[in-house]
Scaffold this motif. Sequence first.
Motif, PDB file in Angstrom:
ATOM      1  N   GLU A   1       0.904  -1.235  -0.093  1.00 52.91           N
ATOM      2  CA  GLU A   1       0.068  -0.054   0.146  1.00 52.91           C
ATOM      3  C   GLU A   1       0.938   1.306  -0.096  1.00 52.91           C
ATOM      4  N   LYS A   2       2.022   1.231   0.528  1.00 57.47           N
ATOM      5  CA  LYS A   2       2.918   2.289   0.796  1.00 57.47           C
ATOM      6  C   LYS A   2       3.567   2.620  -0.508  1.00 57.47           C
ATOM      7  N   LEU A   3       3.871   1.546  -1.325  1.00 58.79           N
ATOM      8  CA  LEU A   3       4.452   1.599  -2.526  1.00 58.79           C
ATOM      9  C   LEU A   3       3.511   2.104  -3.546  1.00 58.79           C
ATOM     10  N   ARG A   4       2.240   1.644  -3.542  1.00 56.30           N
ATOM     11  CA  ARG A   4       1.405   2.255  -4.377  1.00 56.30           C
ATOM     12  C   ARG A   4       0.974   3.705  -4.288  1.00 56.30           C
ATOM     13  N   ALA A   5       1.057   3.965  -2.778  1.00 58.73           N
ATOM     14  CA  ALA A   5       0.672   5.392  -2.556  1.00 58.73           C
ATOM     15  C   ALA A   5       1.875   6.356  -3.060  1.00 58.73           C
ATOM     16  N   CYS A   6       3.031   5.856  -2.790  1.00 63.94           N
ATOM     17  CA  CYS A   6       4.162   6.700  -3.333  1.00 63.94           C
ATOM     18  C   CYS A   6       4.264   6.757  -4.690  1.00 63.94           C
ATOM     19  N   PHE A   7       4.074   5.692  -5.446  1.00 65.53           N
ATOM     20  CA  PHE A   7       4.300   6.224  -6.942  1.00 65.53           C
ATOM     21  C   PHE A   7       2.927   6.534  -7.693  1.00 65.53           C
ATOM     22  N   ALA A   8       1.918   6.619  -6.802  1.00 63.35           N
ATOM     23  CA  ALA A   8       0.632   7.293  -7.283  1.00 63.35           C
ATOM     24  C   ALA A   8       0.642   8.998  -7.317  1.00 63.35           C
ATOM     25  N   SER A   9       1.878   9.445  -6.631  1.00 64.03           N
ATOM     26  CA  SER A   9       1.920  10.667  -6.482  1.00 64.03           C
ATOM     27  C   SER A   9       2.927  11.349  -7.754  1.00 64.03           C
ATOM     28  N   PRO A  10       2.171  12.324  -8.456  1.00 64.60           N
ATOM     29  CA  PRO A  10       3.033  12.903  -9.558  1.00 64.60           C
ATOM     30  C   PRO A  10       4.387  13.698  -9.108  1.00 64.60           C
ATOM     31  N   TRP A  11       4.440  14.081  -8.048  1.00 63.40           N
ATOM     32  CA  TRP A  11       5.571  14.682  -7.809  1.00 63.40           C
ATOM     33  C   TRP A  11       6.644  13.786  -7.224  1.00 63.40           C
ATOM     34  N   VAL A  12       6.317  12.448  -6.834  1.00 66.62           N
ATOM     35  CA  VAL A  12       7.352  11.619  -6.750  1.00 66.62           C
ATOM     36  C   VAL A  12       8.006  11.266  -8.248  1.00 66.62           C
ATOM     37  N   TRP A  13       7.214  11.254  -9.397  1.00 64.45           N
ATOM     38  CA  TRP A  13       7.576  11.136 -10.316  1.00 64.45           C
ATOM     39  C   TRP A  13       8.597  12.206 -11.109  1.00 64.45           C
ATOM     40  N   LEU A  14       7.853  13.399 -10.740  1.00 66.38           N
ATOM     41  CA  LEU A  14       8.852  14.491 -11.213  1.00 66.38           C
ATOM     42  C   LEU A  14      10.017  14.687 -10.509  1.00 66.38           C
ATOM     43  N   LEU A  15      10.214  14.180  -9.263  1.00 69.43           N
ATOM     44  CA  LEU A  15      11.448  14.393  -8.570  1.00 69.43           C
ATOM     45  C   LEU A  15      12.459  13.258  -9.394  1.00 69.43           C
ATOM     46  N   LEU A  16      12.066  11.960  -9.665  1.00 74.99           N
ATOM     47  CA  LEU A  16      12.916  11.036 -10.045  1.00 74.99           C
ATOM     48  C   LEU A  16      13.289  11.313 -11.624  1.00 74.99           C
ATOM     49  N   LEU A  17      12.289  11.425 -12.347  1.00 78.01           N
ATOM     50  CA  LEU A  17      12.573  11.626 -13.628  1.00 78.01           C
ATOM     51  C   LEU A  17      13.176  13.024 -14.027  1.00 78.01           C
ATOM     52  N   GLY A  18      12.707  13.883 -13.513  1.00 77.94           N
ATOM     53  CA  GLY A  18      13.343  15.225 -13.647  1.00 77.94           C
ATOM     54  C   GLY A  18      14.797  15.332 -13.037  1.00 77.94           C
ATOM     55  N   GLY A  19      15.116  14.840 -11.863  1.00 80.21           N
ATOM     56  CA  GLY A  19      16.279  14.536 -11.534  1.00 80.21           C
ATOM     57  C   GLY A  19      17.297  13.770 -12.159  1.00 80.21           C
ATOM     58  N   LEU A  20      16.723  12.672 -12.764  1.00 77.86           N
ATOM     59  CA  LEU A  20      17.752  11.851 -13.486  1.00 77.86           C
ATOM     60  C   LEU A  20      17.970  12.503 -14.933  1.00 77.86           C
ATOM     61  N   ALA A  21      16.755  13.232 -15.484  1.00 75.53           N
ATOM     62  CA  ALA A  21      17.078  13.921 -16.586  1.00 75.53           C
ATOM     63  C   ALA A  21      18.221  15.048 -16.500  1.00 75.53           C
ATOM     64  N   PHE A  22      18.049  15.781 -15.413  1.00 75.88           N
ATOM     65  CA  PHE A  22      18.817  16.845 -15.167  1.00 75.88           C
ATOM     66  C   PHE A  22      20.589  16.355 -14.956  1.00 75.88           C
ATOM     67  N   SER A  23      20.578  15.171 -14.182  1.00 72.97           N
ATOM     68  CA  SER A  23      21.772  14.569 -13.723  1.00 72.97           C
ATOM     69  C   SER A  23      22.517  14.076 -15.243  1.00 72.97           C
ATOM     70  N   SER A  24      21.607  13.587 -16.138  1.00 74.52           N
ATOM     71  CA  SER A  24      22.360  13.325 -17.244  1.00 74.52           C
ATOM     72  C   SER A  24      22.630  14.087 -18.089  1.00 74.52           C
ATOM     73  N   VAL A  25      21.823  15.367 -18.156  1.00 75.22           N
ATOM     74  CA  VAL A  25      22.188  16.381 -19.227  1.00 75.22           C
ATOM     75  C   VAL A  25      23.463  17.082 -18.551  1.00 75.22           C
ATOM     76  N   ALA A  26      23.594  17.187 -17.300  1.00 78.06           N
ATOM     77  CA  ALA A  26      24.602  17.851 -16.567  1.00 78.06           C
ATOM     78  C   ALA A  26      26.077  17.320 -17.099  1.00 78.06           C
ATOM     79  N   ILE A  27      26.139  16.145 -17.459  1.00 78.58           N
ATOM     80  CA  ILE A  27      27.461  15.919 -17.702  1.00 78.58           C
ATOM     81  C   ILE A  27      28.011  15.975 -18.981  1.00 78.58           C
ATOM     82  N   PHE A  28      27.031  16.321 -19.776  1.00 81.94           N
ATOM     83  CA  PHE A  28      27.538  16.657 -21.110  1.00 81.94           C
ATOM     84  C   PHE A  28      27.407  18.192 -21.574  1.00 81.94           C
ATOM     85  N   LEU A  29      27.339  18.861 -20.553  1.00 81.44           N
ATOM     86  CA  LEU A  29      27.447  20.488 -21.026  1.00 81.44           C
ATOM     87  C   LEU A  29      28.751  20.874 -20.735  1.00 81.44           C
TER      88      LEU A  29
END
Length: 310
Positions: free
Chosen positions: A282-310
């Motif tokens: 239930e905790k797992l479903r509640a966690c990944f049901a939040s759009p803010w969690v996906w924004l943090l994970l995907l946004g953070g990974l995207a930023f981290s990936s782009v940063a090493i090529f700048l």
Amino acid sequence: MLFRKGAFFIDSNLTLRQLQRWFGRVALALTVTFAVTQLLSYGTVLAWSACFGQVDYTTLMVLNDATIYLPCLVLIPLLLRGIPRADPIPDAALSGQEGFLALMFSLGSGYLFSYGTIALVSLLERLLGQTSTNVVSNIESALPPLASVLAFAVVAPVAEEFIFRRLLLDRIRIFGDGAAILIGGAAFGLFHGNLNQTFYAFALGAVFTAIVLMTNRIRYTIAIHMFINGISVLSTFENAQWFLYPMAMLILFSVLFSIVLFFVRHKRYTFEPGPLPFTSQEKLRACFASPWVWLLLLGGLAFSSVAIFL
């Protein structure tokens, strides 16, 4: 209706929707903090360059530490104040043997994830036809030895352990040990802001969080963090060839040791579920049901990936 568990009052009518909101609150707080610190870091360097000319590496490191750590000390407790605190963890000391195991497992698991990151970055370089930059290694090499030791082996471990293993962990323990370990590791990894360190820092953050959950003492993780960062700093010094071979042997030993230790001892440790009346699923479903969690994970990974090529 409230019922008491230890010193913590729990709403018996607490819903999965409320749990989802709390997970979202944590993710949003971390996203805002990450965005603010990155903007301050880049903006301060640009402002310094405009006013005083090119920034030397020592000044860059001071500006970076000030604009990353100081806002975290304010923003994380401020933005997470709506999340209830769980009961305090009783203090427990690590024996000499347990301390050695914690050190070797931290070192080995960190470098194990680091090797996976090297493979991932190499794949991205081939796909994009570009060469990545390891900014942290470049700064470590360019800084004067004393400044490098102070910045990476003293200031960073103390500040980061207090921020992530005290300020953040005190709020996310309510979700239970398993969730706290994963959130603590993810936050620590993403806050490094570059893909070269993201998964390495995730592993260390998860292990450090587990150590503090067992002991309630950040002195152990500060010491281990200092040791691991110290190895990295020493390897960048001139005339450090004498150090590279024993360091490589130590890292190889720790990687193999951590794999064996995990399979031999992982069943000895149990995760406290925390005071909330929900299952892990239930905790797992509640966690990944939040759009803010996906924004943090995907946004953070995207930023981290782009940063090493700048």
